[in-house]
Design an enzyme around this catalytic site. Structure first.
Site, PDB file in Angstrom:
ATOM      1  N   ASP A 234       4.059   0.313  -4.564  1.00 42.55           N
ATOM      2  CA  ASP A 234       2.771   0.868  -4.658  1.00 42.55           C
ATOM      3  C   ASP A 234       2.059   0.160  -4.111  1.00 42.55           C
ATOM      4  OD1 ASP A 234       3.995  -1.620  -5.313  1.00 42.55           O
ATOM      5  OD2 ASP A 234       1.822  -1.662  -7.004  1.00 42.55           O
TER       6      ASP A 234
ATOM      7  N   ASP B 270       5.878  -8.644   3.345  1.00 42.56           N
ATOM      8  CA  ASP B 270       4.719  -8.475   2.607  1.00 42.56           C
ATOM      9  C   ASP B 270       3.380  -9.551   2.936  1.00 42.56           C
ATOM     10  OD1 ASP B 270       2.930  -7.415   0.851  1.00 42.56           O
ATOM     11  OD2 ASP B 270       3.564  -7.956  -1.055  1.00 42.56           O
TER      12      ASP B 270
ATOM     13  N   GLU C 251       3.904  -4.452  -7.592  1.00 39.58           N
ATOM     14  CA  GLU C 251       4.105  -5.305  -7.517  1.00 39.58           C
ATOM     15  C   GLU C 251       2.147  -5.467  -7.532  1.00 39.58           C
ATOM     16  OE1 GLU C 251       2.828  -8.577  -3.784  1.00 39.58           O
ATOM     17  OE2 GLU C 251       2.190  -6.939  -4.534  1.00 39.58           O
ATOM     18  N   GLU C 252       1.237  -4.661  -6.864  1.00 34.72           N
ATOM     19  CA  GLU C 252      -0.049  -5.702  -7.245  1.00 34.72           C
ATOM     20  C   GLU C 252       0.044  -5.511  -8.493  1.00 34.72           C
ATOM     21  OE1 GLU C 252      -1.600  -5.747  -4.365  1.00 34.72           O
ATOM     22  OE2 GLU C 252      -0.430  -4.428  -3.078  1.00 34.72           O
TER      23      GLU C 252
ATOM     24  N   HIS D 289      -6.324  -4.758   0.038  1.00 35.43           N
ATOM     25  CA  HIS D 289      -7.122  -4.209  -0.262  1.00 35.43           C
ATOM     26  C   HIS D 289      -8.902  -4.214  -0.551  1.00 35.43           C
ATOM     27  CE1 HIS D 289      -3.891  -6.419  -3.546  1.00 35.43           C
ATOM     28  NE2 HIS D 289      -3.921  -6.032  -2.268  1.00 35.43           N
TER      29      HIS D 289
ATOM     30  N   ASP E 190      -0.267  -2.550   2.750  1.00 36.83           N
ATOM     31  CA  ASP E 190       0.056  -2.419   1.793  1.00 36.83           C
ATOM     32  C   ASP E 190       0.746  -2.343   0.713  1.00 36.83           C
ATOM     33  OD1 ASP E 190       0.622  -4.873   0.225  1.00 36.83           O
ATOM     34  OD2 ASP E 190      -1.905  -5.463   0.016  1.00 36.83           O
TER      35      ASP E 190
ATOM     36  N   HIS F 269       7.260  -3.045  -1.621  1.00 39.43           N
ATOM     37  CA  HIS F 269       7.217  -2.772  -2.683  1.00 39.43           C
ATOM     38  C   HIS F 269       6.996  -0.934  -2.098  1.00 39.43           C
ATOM     39  CE1 HIS F 269       2.323  -3.435  -2.552  1.00 39.43           C
ATOM     40  NE2 HIS F 269       2.632  -4.789  -2.263  1.00 39.43           N
TER      41      HIS F 269
END
Length: 379
Positions: A78, A163, A139-140, A348, A106, A76
């Site tokens: 984003d 991922d 995705e996030e 994150h 990520d 992904h």
């Protein structure tokens, strides 16, 4: 064959391009340029319009040079925030940010790895199957890119999403999840002059919540209430509360049972407060957030990855996780996606990092998967 320097440089270049959810256009344009130069046919679907973003899911197709079933590779585009103006630090073989933002491994590590694999294939004239690359958006923020993906753009029935963290694991099981919204309608009144004329929505909510078992229910089931909003002043009996939560389970039956219990508990609590014929009133909204993933150990995607790992001297472990990914949405569409790791850690957070040696290991595994598939070693 993996070019470590090129992989590192490309990763750094990609993470420096801001691409928060719904703002992936700039990184997509860079990826399109690279993929087109490699000879891919690049297209986009219309997911961006559907989710209010400035870009859609990107699909790049390589024809391959052997007669084999098409296979997809996915990551992904984003990132989460804070993800603007990322400054990369590389020391002792490890990438980090300067501590003011996330790093973006990520899932920018996946993008760089997939591009490196294709570069190696063309440089070394390696036989490869038809490859379909899917770079998703959003995705996030709820797997929105995968949920709105135009699946008619691909022919692959199986593939791999990069991922996860463990470069020596493949995710085969992930839970299904329901989003749960409970709205409690009461009746406002002055809390000092006539509280008996009100119906306190917060009190109803508190009674219901006190009866619920939250957190881990068993080894495959969890539930959580994460947001509560209600009331406008301390001198007004609150007439409305909204509660948002979720339930997850690897078992569809357990997911339904836990979800129904949450809804029924609020309904029961409301019944005990009945004073007004119609109040308090409960409105429950349940939405399936994503289906579960459960890939059989004898599925081609797993056998192929295991054979490739074995060729590299790796014992590839099957992983069961508690989170959702684009793979869940693909699985719900009848498309099997094994999730592979890139080595990213502390995602994150401002402490996010990734080692170049782990990115190399991930790239070697993906490359070997394509080589084994092209050779027709796994049926």
């Amino acid at each position: 064959m993996i070019n470590s320097q090129r992989l590192a440089q490309r990763f750094q270049a990609l993470v420096k391009i801001d691409s928060l959810s719904r703002q992936e256009r700039d990184v997509a344009m860079e990826l399109e340029k690279i993929l087109t130069a490699m000879g891919a046919i690049v297209s986009y679907d219309t997911a961006g319009k559907q989710v209010g973003g400035n870009c859609s899911n990107l699909v790049a197709k390589f024809k391959g040079n052997v007669d084999a079933d098409p296979i997809f590779l996915c990551g992904h585009m984003d990132t989460v925030g804070p993800g603007k103006g990322i400054k990369v630090r590389f020391e002792d073989g490890i990438f980090r940010s300067d501590g003011t933002t996330i790093l973006g491994a990520d899932d920018k590590s996946a993008l760089a790895i997939i591009l490196e694999v294709m570069d190696v294939i063309f440089e070394n004239k390696i036989d490869f199957p038809p490859v379909e690359i899917i770079f998703t958006i959003c995705e996030e923020i709820g797997l929105l890119g995968a949920k709105h993906f135009d699946y008619s753009l691909i022919d692959s029935k199986f593939g791999y999403i990069l991922d996860s963290t463990d470069t020596q694991g493949i995710v085969t099981k992930a839970p299904a999840a329901n989003k749960i919204t409970i709205k409690i309608y009461g009746k406002a009144a002055h809390s000092g002059a006539e509280p008996e004329n009100g119906v306190n929505a917060i009190m109803v909510a508190s009674k219901a919540i006190s009866k619920l078992e939250l957190g881990r229910m068993d080894e495959e089931t969890t539930c959580n209430l994460g947001i509560i909003k209600g009331g406008i002043a301390t001198n007004i009996v609150p007439d409305f509360v909204e509660i948002r939560g979720e339930a997850r389970s690897h078992s569809v039956e357990k997911l339904k049972r836990v979800t129904d219990n949450i809804v029924n508990t609020f309904q029961t609590a409301a019944e005990k407060f009945k004073g007004d014929p119609d109040l308090p009133r409960i409105e429950a909204i349940v939405q399936n957030d994503f289906p579960n993933t459960n890939i059989s150990e004898d599925h081609k995607a797993i056998k192929l990855a295991r054979k490739a790992a074995d060729n590299l001297g790796i014992d590839l472990a099957s992983k069961t996780i508690g989170g959702g990914a684009d793979a869940n949405i693909f699985f719900g569409k009848g498309i099997v996606a094994g999730v592979l790791g890139t080595g990213m850690t502390d995602v994150h957070t401002l402490n996010e990092s990734i080692a170049i040696k782990d990115m190399e290991a991930s790239a070697k595994l993906v490359l070997e998967i394509l080589k084994v598939h092209a050779a027709g070693e796994i049926s």
